[in-house]
Design a protein around this motif. Structure first.
Motif, mmCIF file in Angstrom:
data_model
loop_
_atom_site.group_PDB
_atom_site.id
_atom_site.type_symbol
_atom_site.label_atom_id
_atom_site.label_comp_id
_atom_site.label_asym_id
_atom_site.label_seq_id
_atom_site.Cartn_x
_atom_site.Cartn_y
_atom_site.Cartn_z
ATOM 1 N N MET A 112 0.830 -1.099 0.015
ATOM 2 C CA MET A 112 -0.011 0.005 -0.133
ATOM 3 C C MET A 112 0.873 1.307 0.044
ATOM 4 O O MET A 112 1.827 1.184 0.463
ATOM 5 C CB MET A 112 -0.941 -0.091 1.293
ATOM 6 C CG MET A 112 -1.633 1.295 1.440
ATOM 7 S SD MET A 112 -2.583 1.526 2.919
ATOM 8 C CE MET A 112 -4.088 0.523 2.156
ATOM 9 N N SER A 113 0.328 2.368 -0.695
ATOM 10 C CA SER A 113 1.210 3.471 -0.538
ATOM 11 C C SER A 113 1.098 4.385 0.760
ATOM 12 O O SER A 113 0.327 3.653 1.718
ATOM 13 C CB SER A 113 0.658 4.458 -1.724
ATOM 14 O OG SER A 113 -0.728 4.852 -1.410
ATOM 15 N N ALA A 114 1.791 5.271 1.104
ATOM 16 C CA ALA A 114 1.895 5.865 2.241
ATOM 17 C C ALA A 114 0.743 6.324 2.425
ATOM 18 O O ALA A 114 -0.242 6.907 1.709
ATOM 19 C CB ALA A 114 2.958 7.137 1.986
ATOM 20 N N MET A 115 0.454 6.577 3.839
ATOM 21 C CA MET A 115 -0.887 7.171 4.473
ATOM 22 C C MET A 115 -0.619 7.818 5.824
ATOM 23 O O MET A 115 0.314 7.746 6.237
ATOM 24 C CB MET A 115 -1.847 5.794 4.719
ATOM 25 C CG MET A 115 -1.679 4.915 5.864
ATOM 26 S SD MET A 115 -2.800 4.155 6.468
ATOM 27 C CE MET A 115 -2.758 4.084 8.074
ATOM 28 N N ALA A 116 -1.576 8.493 5.978
ATOM 29 C CA ALA A 116 -1.663 9.229 6.878
ATOM 30 C C ALA A 116 -2.689 9.131 8.141
ATOM 31 O O ALA A 116 -3.905 8.686 7.602
ATOM 32 C CB ALA A 116 -1.533 10.659 6.881
ATOM 33 N N PRO A 152 -14.731 2.099 10.962
ATOM 34 C CA PRO A 152 -14.692 0.781 10.237
ATOM 35 C C PRO A 152 -14.348 0.778 8.707
ATOM 36 O O PRO A 152 -13.624 -0.160 8.277
ATOM 37 C CB PRO A 152 -15.997 0.284 10.536
ATOM 38 C CG PRO A 152 -16.691 1.269 11.412
ATOM 39 C CD PRO A 152 -15.984 2.306 11.345
ATOM 40 N N ALA A 153 -14.816 1.785 8.093
ATOM 41 C CA ALA A 153 -14.677 2.136 6.436
ATOM 42 C C ALA A 153 -13.129 2.086 6.003
ATOM 43 O O ALA A 153 -12.615 1.529 5.402
ATOM 44 C CB ALA A 153 -15.459 2.999 5.973
ATOM 45 N N CYS A 154 -12.694 2.771 7.053
ATOM 46 C CA CYS A 154 -11.049 3.294 6.675
ATOM 47 C C CYS A 154 -10.233 2.085 7.313
ATOM 48 O O CYS A 154 -9.131 1.817 6.606
ATOM 49 C CB CYS A 154 -10.683 4.428 7.531
ATOM 50 S SG CYS A 154 -11.199 5.949 7.230
ATOM 51 N N ASP A 155 -10.813 1.168 8.188
ATOM 52 C CA ASP A 155 -10.089 0.302 8.802
ATOM 53 C C ASP A 155 -10.059 -1.120 7.686
ATOM 54 O O ASP A 155 -9.027 -1.695 7.390
ATOM 55 C CB ASP A 155 -10.580 -0.536 10.189
ATOM 56 C CG ASP A 155 -9.606 -1.351 10.829
ATOM 57 O OD1 ASP A 155 -8.387 -1.190 10.693
ATOM 58 O OD2 ASP A 155 -10.267 -2.284 11.348
ATOM 59 N N ASP A 156 -11.220 -1.006 7.071
ATOM 60 C CA ASP A 156 -11.378 -2.123 5.815
ATOM 61 C C ASP A 156 -10.535 -1.655 4.724
ATOM 62 O O ASP A 156 -9.731 -2.645 4.392
ATOM 63 C CB ASP A 156 -12.935 -2.113 5.421
ATOM 64 C CG ASP A 156 -13.770 -2.920 6.423
ATOM 65 O OD1 ASP A 156 -13.012 -3.699 7.344
ATOM 66 O OD2 ASP A 156 -15.113 -2.849 6.429
ATOM 67 N N ALA A 157 -10.299 -0.219 4.642
ATOM 68 C CA ALA A 157 -9.769 0.120 3.519
ATOM 69 C C ALA A 157 -8.073 -0.309 3.578
ATOM 70 O O ALA A 157 -7.411 -0.726 2.781
ATOM 71 C CB ALA A 157 -9.974 1.604 3.126
ATOM 72 N N VAL A 158 -7.639 0.012 4.840
ATOM 73 C CA VAL A 158 -6.260 -0.080 5.022
ATOM 74 C C VAL A 158 -5.881 -1.645 5.084
ATOM 75 O O VAL A 158 -4.938 -2.030 4.667
ATOM 76 C CB VAL A 158 -5.948 0.694 6.506
ATOM 77 C CG1 VAL A 158 -4.421 0.222 6.952
ATOM 78 C CG2 VAL A 158 -6.295 2.301 6.502
ATOM 79 N N GLY A 159 -6.881 -2.453 6.019
ATOM 80 C CA GLY A 159 -6.651 -3.808 5.867
ATOM 81 C C GLY A 159 -5.406 -4.036 6.943
ATOM 82 O O GLY A 159 -4.857 -3.245 7.537
ATOM 83 N N THR A 160 -5.072 -5.298 6.859
ATOM 84 C CA THR A 160 -3.625 -5.829 7.453
ATOM 85 C C THR A 160 -2.984 -6.595 6.778
ATOM 86 O O THR A 160 -3.175 -7.277 5.617
ATOM 87 C CB THR A 160 -4.068 -6.774 8.582
ATOM 88 O OG1 THR A 160 -5.005 -7.855 8.108
ATOM 89 C CG2 THR A 160 -5.149 -6.059 9.483
ATOM 90 N N ASP A 161 -1.714 -6.659 6.722
ATOM 91 C CA ASP A 161 -0.580 -7.406 6.105
ATOM 92 C C ASP A 161 -0.756 -8.896 6.448
ATOM 93 O O ASP A 161 -1.002 -9.271 7.573
ATOM 94 C CB ASP A 161 0.759 -6.922 6.431
ATOM 95 C CG ASP A 161 1.010 -5.461 5.871
ATOM 96 O OD1 ASP A 161 0.158 -5.209 4.999
ATOM 97 O OD2 ASP A 161 1.966 -4.865 6.373
#
Length: 98
Positions: A1-5, A89-98
């Motif tokens: 994933m690209s950089a995020m804040a 929850p929507a942001c958490d879903d979008a970020v996901g986990t490795d």
């Protein structure tokens, strides 16, 4: 994933009475924790919208992730664990986990 804040949707302290000054003891309350793609060429600086589509203009950037919680480590989260109950929850879903 690209950089995020990571950004905080906050509720500012209110004045004790209409037109009055904000009480010095008031604290800003984090209402929701969001993630946003970083602005182009500016790692850690949020772009204009969160992953869930909210405007980041009025949000506050979260402090850098603590050294004790490096990204990519087992159990590591993209947000401060003290705010786990306020993660979008929507942001958490979008970020996901490795």
């Amino acid at each position: 994933m690209s950089a995020m804040a990571v950004v905080y949707e906050v509720e500012e302290p209110v004045a004790a009475h209409p037109g009055g000054a904000v009480d010095g003891g008031g604290e800003t309350v984090v209402v929701r924790v969001h993630a946003a793609p970083s602005a182009p060429g500016m790692p850690g600086v949020p772009g204009p919208r969160t992953f869930c589509g909210r405007d980041t203009f009025a949000m506050r950037a979260a402090p850098p992730q603590p050294a004790g919680q490096p990204a990519g480590q087992p159990g590591a989260t993209w947000y401060d664990v003290g705010y786990a109950d306020r993660v979008c929850p929507a942001c958490d879903d979008a970020v996901g986990t490795d």
